[in-house]
Design a protein around this motif. Structure first.
Motif, mmCIF file in Angstrom:
data_model
loop_
_atom_site.group_PDB
_atom_site.id
_atom_site.type_symbol
_atom_site.label_atom_id
_atom_site.label_comp_id
_atom_site.label_asym_id
_atom_site.label_seq_id
_atom_site.Cartn_x
_atom_site.Cartn_y
_atom_site.Cartn_z
ATOM 1 N N CYS A 89 48.420 32.606 27.200
ATOM 2 C CA CYS A 89 47.786 34.092 27.417
ATOM 3 C C CYS A 89 49.016 34.828 28.419
ATOM 4 N N ASN A 91 48.240 37.393 30.027
ATOM 5 C CA ASN A 91 47.359 38.077 31.224
ATOM 6 C C ASN A 91 47.250 37.113 32.391
ATOM 7 N N CYS A 93 44.585 37.077 34.661
ATOM 8 C CA CYS A 93 43.108 37.263 34.930
ATOM 9 C C CYS A 93 42.554 36.557 36.262
ATOM 10 N N TYR A 95 40.015 35.172 37.382
ATOM 11 C CA TYR A 95 38.826 34.131 37.298
ATOM 12 C C TYR A 95 39.274 33.048 36.197
ATOM 13 N N CYS A 96 40.213 33.084 35.627
ATOM 14 C CA CYS A 96 40.525 32.454 34.408
ATOM 15 C C CYS A 96 41.553 31.146 34.500
ATOM 16 N N PHE A 98 43.230 29.928 32.426
ATOM 17 C CA PHE A 98 44.524 30.149 31.413
ATOM 18 C C PHE A 98 45.384 31.079 31.826
ATOM 19 N N HIS A 99 45.309 31.793 33.109
ATOM 20 C CA HIS A 99 46.140 32.830 33.406
ATOM 21 C C HIS A 99 47.421 32.569 33.518
ATOM 22 N N GLY A 134 43.730 32.978 23.811
ATOM 23 C CA GLY A 134 44.264 33.607 25.046
ATOM 24 C C GLY A 134 44.938 34.804 24.132
ATOM 25 N N GLU A 135 45.396 36.013 25.012
ATOM 26 C CA GLU A 135 46.333 36.986 24.313
ATOM 27 C C GLU A 135 47.500 36.625 24.531
ATOM 28 N N LYS A 208 45.599 43.518 29.497
ATOM 29 C CA LYS A 208 44.104 43.499 29.764
ATOM 30 C C LYS A 208 43.552 44.324 30.732
ATOM 31 N N GLN A 346 39.665 26.213 30.410
ATOM 32 C CA GLN A 346 39.426 27.610 30.654
ATOM 33 C C GLN A 346 38.574 27.779 31.995
HETATM 34 FE FE1 SF4 Z 1 42.408 36.582 30.805
HETATM 35 FE FE2 SF4 Z 1 41.405 35.885 28.414
HETATM 36 FE FE3 SF4 Z 1 43.737 35.407 29.027
HETATM 37 FE FE4 SF4 Z 1 41.808 34.106 30.286
HETATM 38 S S1 SF4 Z 1 42.482 33.957 28.327
HETATM 39 S S2 SF4 Z 1 43.681 35.045 31.279
HETATM 40 S S3 SF4 Z 1 40.289 35.487 30.446
HETATM 41 S S4 SF4 Z 1 42.932 37.429 28.773
#
Ligand code: SF4
Ligand code: SF4
Length: 458
Positions: A89, A91, A93, A95-96, A98-99, A134-135, A208, A346
């Motif tokens: 990913c 991003n 984020c 709270y995640c 995977f950040h 993930g993105e 995001k 996650q």
């Molecule tokens: Fe953010 Fe989704 Fe990536 Fe987790 S998987 S860091 S929530 S975009």
């Protein structure tokens, strides 16, 4: 792009929250009586319910929500499993797990590994999956996503097959949503996480972080012809009262603009995860979560509601009673997790029971487990689905379909205890099918399933 204010007018929401404090009991009872008409509630009415704290009124709220759930969805509870495909990913984020800042190594399933995971899920009895990526434009491009979905539909194990793949990918373009439509996805899910712009900015870094991109993604999905979309909030990021109003406001916007409200709401709470620091400022308690579920059931009765294994079994049981219509079970939150191959997850799971154990407790609760995927396969999506769901007619199909799909589970996967309990519950609900023709057809189909036929539905 449309204006954010068309969906979220922060000032209006804040004013409602200011003006609806300390409602008298008579006001709350009046709103609950209106909710029973199953036409939904205004934001102001929801504001009063959010500010209701007296235990006896909360109890009335739960009872009313349970009645609405029963009227619209009946006793069925639909099961699905999440399937995490890639933890790559771009991003960050807050709270995640995977950040991007998490230095743990990432995993992305090969198509052979996808097959392996799907077979495991099919052998448990699952028929519906929610795939999560993930993105990452390079690691998880749209063509990889569509290849994965095609492989899932093609993979069969003994009598098992996946009949509906719901998808959670980052906000994207109309062209990419069209590609999802072409491979036959069920619901497209995307959560706003929080509707509060200031907090949203604080929580996100990367593509995001674009609040508007996230908020209008469902419009793009609709434009591409995906008419079953799911909304959600990650409760605990900001004041839950604000976010409930934001979520309903978003639902009302979609309903007005496209004539089709959201297919589902998801109500995850912020949970511990590797490298995630939880700020307790807006923490939502279990009691508050249940209140949120009841209020959403009263406010947007036609929208299905999903709870995940982020919650303890006891909380899930109560949530099933007062509003939840779909749930996951036996979930793993890391790519490859179903074959015990450890990789980054996650978030942490709080219901560790296997599917059979969850089904047993559902049956003891008097509910009817369902693995139904009929609507999407019969073309009952978007407006067609809403025309059945809004007047409360969908349970006429849900009950026989739950009976048939659960019977398949009993024949193919159940433990002796669940089989025994399940047959009893099926017989009970079979008697309650009001339409004689459908009842008779269901009886015939149950026999056909015993004789080896599969995938029968209305
Ligand atoms: Fe953010 Fe989704 Fe990536 Fe987790 S998987 S860091 S929530 S975009
Ligand atoms: Fe869902 Fe339609 Fe099946 Fe009911 S009949 S459980 S709404 S797919």
């Amino acid at each position: 792009m449309p204006e954010i204010k068309e969906i979220i007018d922060e000032q209006k929401i804040n004013n409602i929250l200011k003006n609806t404090q300390n409602p008298p009991a008579s006001k709350v009872l009046e709103i609950l009586a209106k909710a029973l008409k199953k036409k939904g509630l205004t934001l102001e009415e929801i504001g009063y319910l959010l500010h209701t704290h007296k235990p006896e009124l909360i109890e009335k709220m739960f009872k009313t929500a349970a009645k609405i759930k029963e009227d619209i969805y009946g006793e069925r509870l639909v099961f699905f499993a999440p399937l995490y495909i890639s933890s790559y990913c771009v991003n960050d984020c807050e709270y995640c797990g995977f950040h991007k800042r998490n230095p743990a190594s990432r995993k992305k399933l090969t198509l052979a590994e996808v097959k392996e995971q799907v077979k495991i899920l099919e052998d448990m009895g699952h028929k519906r999956l929610l795939v999560e990526f993930g993105e990452h434009p390079l690691e998880n491009p749209i063509d990889y996503v569509t290849e994965v979905i095609k492989i899932i539909y093609e993979t069969k194990s003994n009598k098992g097959e996946i009949r509906r793949v719901n998808v959670n990918i980052a906000a994207t373009t109309v062209e990419n949503y069209q590609k999802l439509k072409e491979v036959g996805i069920g619901t497209y899910q995307l959560f706003q996480e929080t509707y509060h712009q200031g907090i949203y900015k604080k929580m996100h870094n990367g593509p995001k972080a674009d609040y508007q991109r996230q908020l209008f993604a469902h419009n793009n999905a609709f434009q591409a012809g995906l008419d079953d979309v799911g909304l959600g909030v990650l409760f605990g990021l900001y004041d839950y009262k604000f976010d409930v109003l934001g979520l309903v406001s978003h639902a009302q916007y979609l309903d007005k603009k496209f004539g089709v409200g959201p297919h589902t709401f998801s109500v995850p709470r912020l949970r511990p995860a590797e490298t995630v620091k939880i700020d307790p400022t807006y923490q939502v308690s279990e009691e508050e979560l249940l209140k949120i579920i009841a209020i959403l059931r009263l406010s947007v009765p036609y929208t299905g509601m999903i709870i995940s294994t982020r919650e303890r079994p006891e909380v899930r049981t109560k949530a099933f009673e007062i509003g939840i219509s779909q749930t996951s079970a036996a979930s793993k939150t890391s790519p490859g997790g179903y074959s015990q191959k450890e990789s980054l997850g996650q978030f942490n799971v709080f219901d560790p029971r296997n599917l059979d154990e969850v089904l047993k407790s559902i049956l003891e609760q008097g509910l009817l487990p369902s693995f139904c995927t009929a609507c999407y396969r019969e073309g009952r999506t978007g407006q067609v689905f809403m025309d059945l769901a809004k007047p409360g007619n969908i349970h006429n199909l849900c009950r026989p379909n739950a009976i048939l799909t659960f019977k398949e589970y009993l024949e193919d996967y159940a433990s002796p205890k669940v089989k025994e309990l399940g047959e009893k519950v099926i017989n009970e609900y079979l008697k309650k099918i009001p339409n004689k023709v459908i009842k008779q057809k269901t009886k015939i189909r149950l026999k056909e399933i015993e004789n080896g036929k599969r995938d029968l539905y209305f």
